[in-house]
Design an enzyme around this catalytic site. Sequence first.
Site, PDB file in Angstrom:
ATOM      1  N   ASP A 264      42.289   2.755  14.733  1.00 25.00           N
ATOM      2  CA  ASP A 264      40.778   2.652  14.748  1.00 25.00           C
ATOM      3  C   ASP A 264      40.314   2.894  13.164  1.00 25.00           C
ATOM      4  O   ASP A 264      40.970   2.978  12.312  1.00 25.00           O
ATOM      5  CB  ASP A 264      40.085   3.306  15.834  1.00 25.00           C
TER       6      ASP A 264
HETATM    7  C1  NOJ Z   1      35.590   1.350  15.645  1.00 25.15           C
HETATM    8  C2  NOJ Z   1      35.565   1.110  17.188  1.00 25.15           C
HETATM    9  O1  NOJ Z   1      36.096   2.245  17.680  1.00 25.15           O
HETATM   10  C3  NOJ Z   1      36.600   0.004  17.482  1.00 25.15           C
HETATM   11  O2  NOJ Z   1      36.413  -0.186  19.139  1.00 25.15           O
HETATM   12  C4  NOJ Z   1      36.390  -1.338  16.741  1.00 25.15           C
HETATM   13  O3  NOJ Z   1      37.578  -2.417  17.175  1.00 25.15           O
HETATM   14  C5  NOJ Z   1      36.804  -0.930  15.478  1.00 25.15           C
HETATM   15  N1  NOJ Z   1      35.592   0.045  14.797  1.00 25.15           N
HETATM   16  C6  NOJ Z   1      36.562  -2.033  14.385  1.00 25.15           C
HETATM   17  O4  NOJ Z   1      35.091  -2.547  14.446  1.00 25.15           O
END
Ligand code: NOJ
Length: 722
Positions: A264
């Site tokens: 993430d």
């Molecule tokens: C953080 C989020 O937790 C995740 O779900 C997302 O895909 C990513 N950022 C990318 O934007």
Amino acid sequence: MNAKVDRMTRIESLISEMTLSEKLGQLTMTACGYAVTGPTIAGDSTEAIKAGTIGSLLNLVGADHIRQMQDLAVAHSRLKIPLLIALDVIHGLRTIFPIPLAEAAMFDREGWERTAREAAHEAAADGIALTFAPMLDVARDPRWGRIAEGPGEDPWLASEIARAKVRGFQGAQLSDRDALAACAKHYCGYGAVTAGRDYASTDVSERTLQEVHLPAFRAALEAGVASVMPAFTDLAGIPMTANRALLRERLRGQYGFDGVIISDYNAIGELLRHGVAADLTEAATLALNAGVDIDMMSNAYRTGLPAALERGWVQIAQIDQAVHRVLTLKTRLGLFDDPYRRGSVPESVAALSERRRFARQIGARSVVMLQNVRATLPLPGSIQRLCVAGPLADAAAEMGGCWCPAARTDTHVSVLQGLRAALPEVAISHAPGVAINGDDRSQIEAALEQCERAEAIVLCLGEAASMSGEAASRSDLDLPGLQRGFAQAVFESASTHDIPVIVVLFSGRPLIVPWLFERADAVLAAWFLGTEAGNAIADLLTGAQSPSARSPVSWPRSMGQVPVFFAQRPSGRPASANDHYTSKYLDAPNEPLINFGHGLTYGQFRYSNLRVAPEAVRESDTLGIEVDLANVGSHEAEETVFLFAHDKLASVSRPLLELKGFRRIHLHPGQSGTVRLSMPASELCFPGVDLERVFEPGEVEILVGPSAERTRLLAQTIVLKT
Ligand code: NOJ
């Protein structure tokens, strides 16, 4: 087979030509921002793409921009490896469908698949190749804002959605120009964050992981999901980004996942804040050893892994393996054959308007009618004066909910716009009354006056779009700002003038508003429906369509009940009014205000004559379940029939109800029909005392009905045999 061998050889020979920094580039994903002159890349420069030290980009939209960046890699880098372009296409790109929690309420596999397919078409036409979806976190705490992005409270439902979404996004084959690689996230247990506070710690038992949090991921793997994203959170002290046992050993080893694991956003860097890594070298080592292939936004692999290699903390073979997986994905996506296959053919105007029509249908199918006293809805055809009140009545920009960064919110349709278009003959006034979350009372009086002149009031209340989704946990789930006071004033004045009040409630979660259900004549849970919200809601209010959705979460009576969900285990001291020492609250019932599965239609359905066969089953058998339904109401409607099981006596205490199936039936007034469901008996297996899967002999209740409200279910007991 030969093509596969060929592909492998090509990838291996490419890897053999790569320098270490080119390899680490393939393991690096960075974000684009937009400067006046075009896309800019966070923390790096376009030079890095030319140098082959960035392999993937996120947050880039627009076919021209994407082509421009892809050119840098394909035309200017030494090895000409195309970029992987990724984005959170959660519920559409420009045409926004209902938020995932709302879509879950459709209980419609084809619908779930089709919205993902449509979103894939639209995103692929921009040049996007991977979406960070579906989000599969089962959530039982509505304080958590991300409950909006997921499937709701039930693991079986989450698994059904997982399969449909992966099929929808990925299409027939990944190399198709309209296919997106899907990413199952957030593995795992993220929905169990402490006190519903986003990014907080989680601590889940192995049994609950197996029964609640992992099934949807396993379903996504079975459907062939191309990538998986570990959660930001720690699980019992081990951050998921560094969780070797759950990633390398379980996901890869035990479940056989050979796709790409993408961290993430900055999650590898955050291992320092979790307190498990002293610097980026340690963090990168932990993540790579755990099995993470792509580092999103931490720049930890590029900065940390060279030192980790020198120190012998990681081996080059591990890096090569990760690069191999990334290149395999790029190959499967067809990027080596034609890096511009996505993004080269703009969609036709006809395709876009057809998609909007579909978004309207899906929107209407996602609204749950929670209450409809004295058949207030649909609005009578004779109505002449309507007041559309409340801060969300004409709030087009809020209709998309969370995660629609690329959509033009000015093309979303508000409730006011939708109703005016649907009822051109009716005099429709508009009175916001108060802001969604402000303290200005100056417009309340004027709004009440408007309401008093109407024959019915459509009161649009709820959260702003930004109040759910990531980093949007709330500790109080009543209506924000002055809305409660305003609504009470509307109810008061409407009751003195005998005007029905229909509440359209917007939210990314179940709200805790028992006071509202006491006063409203009708309540629609509209969640956030996306682009066509207002038209979809108008279709239901006017009766052009009957509501058909069912709540995929329980709605608590009070915050003190949280978490409240239907699949609870029995207590040794079940609640009893006559016995003090039983499992209950002194000040509230145990049951939620609204049960999982609840949702009214304009029809009225009677259930009878449940038949389950055979009555004795082995693990390899399939149960056939039939129940008769009659629409005894005066409108045609679609009813969703749920199938539950309850294992009454087992070596491990089993939940009081487990969802095992659903099926819809459409009946005209006066019409009857039979709903047929089937269930493999193996669905009744569970992790035994030693956590190994078992099929235990004994009695199991099979229950069928309109929601998880126990008293409304028909039941028949069957016997399991080994
Ligand atoms: C953080 C989020 O937790 C995740 O779900 C997302 O895909 C990513 N950022 C990318 O934007």
